[in-house]
Scaffold this active site. Sequence first.
Site, PDB file in Angstrom:
ATOM      1  N   GLY B  90       0.863  -1.179   0.000  1.00 48.39           N
ATOM      2  CA  GLY B  90       0.000   0.000   0.000  1.00 48.39           C
ATOM      3  C   GLY B  90       0.890   1.216   0.000  1.00 48.39           C
ATOM      4  O   GLY B  90       1.864   1.252  -0.749  1.00 48.39           O
ATOM      5  N   ALA B 123       5.170  -2.282   0.127  1.00 45.19           N
ATOM      6  CA  ALA B 123       5.472  -1.413   1.270  1.00 45.19           C
ATOM      7  C   ALA B 123       5.963  -2.239   2.463  1.00 45.19           C
ATOM      8  O   ALA B 123       6.853  -1.813   3.211  1.00 45.19           O
ATOM      9  CB  ALA B 123       4.248  -0.600   1.661  1.00 45.19           C
ATOM     10  N   HIS B 159       8.710  -3.324  -7.030  1.00 42.95           N
ATOM     11  CA  HIS B 159       8.114  -2.970  -8.338  1.00 42.95           C
ATOM     12  C   HIS B 159       9.167  -2.308  -9.227  1.00 42.95           C
ATOM     13  O   HIS B 159       8.854  -1.345  -9.937  1.00 42.95           O
ATOM     14  CB  HIS B 159       6.932  -1.991  -8.174  1.00 42.95           C
ATOM     15  CG  HIS B 159       5.827  -2.478  -7.305  1.00 42.95           C
ATOM     16  ND1 HIS B 159       4.919  -3.430  -7.705  1.00 42.95           N
ATOM     17  CD2 HIS B 159       5.460  -2.121  -6.033  1.00 42.95           C
ATOM     18  CE1 HIS B 159       4.037  -3.640  -6.719  1.00 42.95           C
ATOM     19  NE2 HIS B 159       4.355  -2.872  -5.706  1.00 42.95           N
TER      20      HIS B 159
END
Lengths: 233, 233
Positions: B90, B123, B159
């Site tokens: 998140g 995260a 990512h």
Amino acid sequence: MKKLLIASTSTIHGGSYLSYLSNELDEFFEKVETVLFVPFARPGGITHDAYTEIARKGFSSLGKNVVGLHEFRDVSKAIEEAEAIFVGGGNTFLLVSQLYKNEVMTPLRSAVLSGTPYLGSSAGSNITGLTMQTTNDMPIIYPPSFKTLGLVPFNLNPHYLDPDDQSTHMGETRETRIREFHQFNNQPVVGLREGSWLRVAGDEIVLKGKLSARIFEQGKDPYELSSGNLLEF
Amino acid sequence: MKKLLIASTSTIHGGSYLSYLSNELDEFFEKVETVLFVPFARPGGITHDAYTEIARKGFSSLGKNVVGLHEFRDVSKAIEEAEAIFVGGGNTFLLVSQLYKNEVMTPLRSAVLSGTPYLGSSAGSNITGLTMQTTNDMPIIYPPSFKTLGLVPFNLNPHYLDPDDQSTHMGETRETRIREFHQFNNQPVVGLREGSWLRVAGDEIVLKGKLSARIFEQGKDPYELSSGNLLEF
């Protein structure tokens, strides 16, 4: 009367530094001989001198001189006496940290409010908003606050990128990130696409450039604002 | 002995939540009945309950129960007594703010150092590093510090995205951002591509998944680490 140009980027694809803005800059800086450049955002980590040299080249074709803020001992006085100010892009966390560290946030705000023309690009645009919390940059340094100049009553998201339907990448889209921002903050966010800019004259804010801007207000669906239109909340 | 899985993402394109990790999770959580889920990062701003439900569904196919940390009054005790911990992805600024606010940073670190298995995605992976300063997230909330758990001797960039040669977008590439980070910070950065993860067992750290990882060390050219290899600095 405050006068600002808030640009998404300094350079568009295939163009040279500031070239896409040259007509606007000619008019905006008409009476200005020397622009005070704030190189604190250091794109790619380049030095203040190297960055000021880029700005100097960009402005030489417009017949303007450029001096770097880092060249002054009394930065507060330099800002107060500047004919015009240009804050270049780079890393917003670094820029904001340096503005606080050098105690220029307050004089910078005062100068613009008393009429010194201000040009910002990317990070330099971010800081014209209420906070820097809609930057795309990496938090490479911890600033004492996320609060910025508040020269416009919203936040900026420069280099605004539309979601890519073809992408298989699972990182958040820009829209998702701004939606998360609005879970905790209520100011509007203006997503400025590459080659777009805002021209601020007093309380009048106009979108310029070829593209529309994407506007995000808390509790509403995002919507488009066409170029040439006033920004009003 | 500390045991961690540090995953770039919870979901890869075309897969369901955690499905690409199911074999690894089966083995990693072999002796675990109930996983304590930390929903603080709230992707897209969803509630703690809604997020915990997603994790619950993801783990049900592995035959594990999930409880949300937000369901406990004494969060410190909940962490201390947990069989295993999963911190979901998140917004990293939100996650870190909440971890400090609820005073769980220290008990979380202690639990993992004393052997409680830890799974992080996105995260939740970022915070296993020395600082959260190589997150891709938007600073939607001001955390009291960028310092994180320091369970591995480097920073993470989940990512991780390679520069797109075809792009006409002028925003910074991930590599440019990490280069800027290394102007001010000296810890290595591990760029984990989608579908990659690190398996940590004590001091041994192995890259898993189909893709290589991109490693950034201060003062060196970035390089690739192939899957199956040990991460050593």
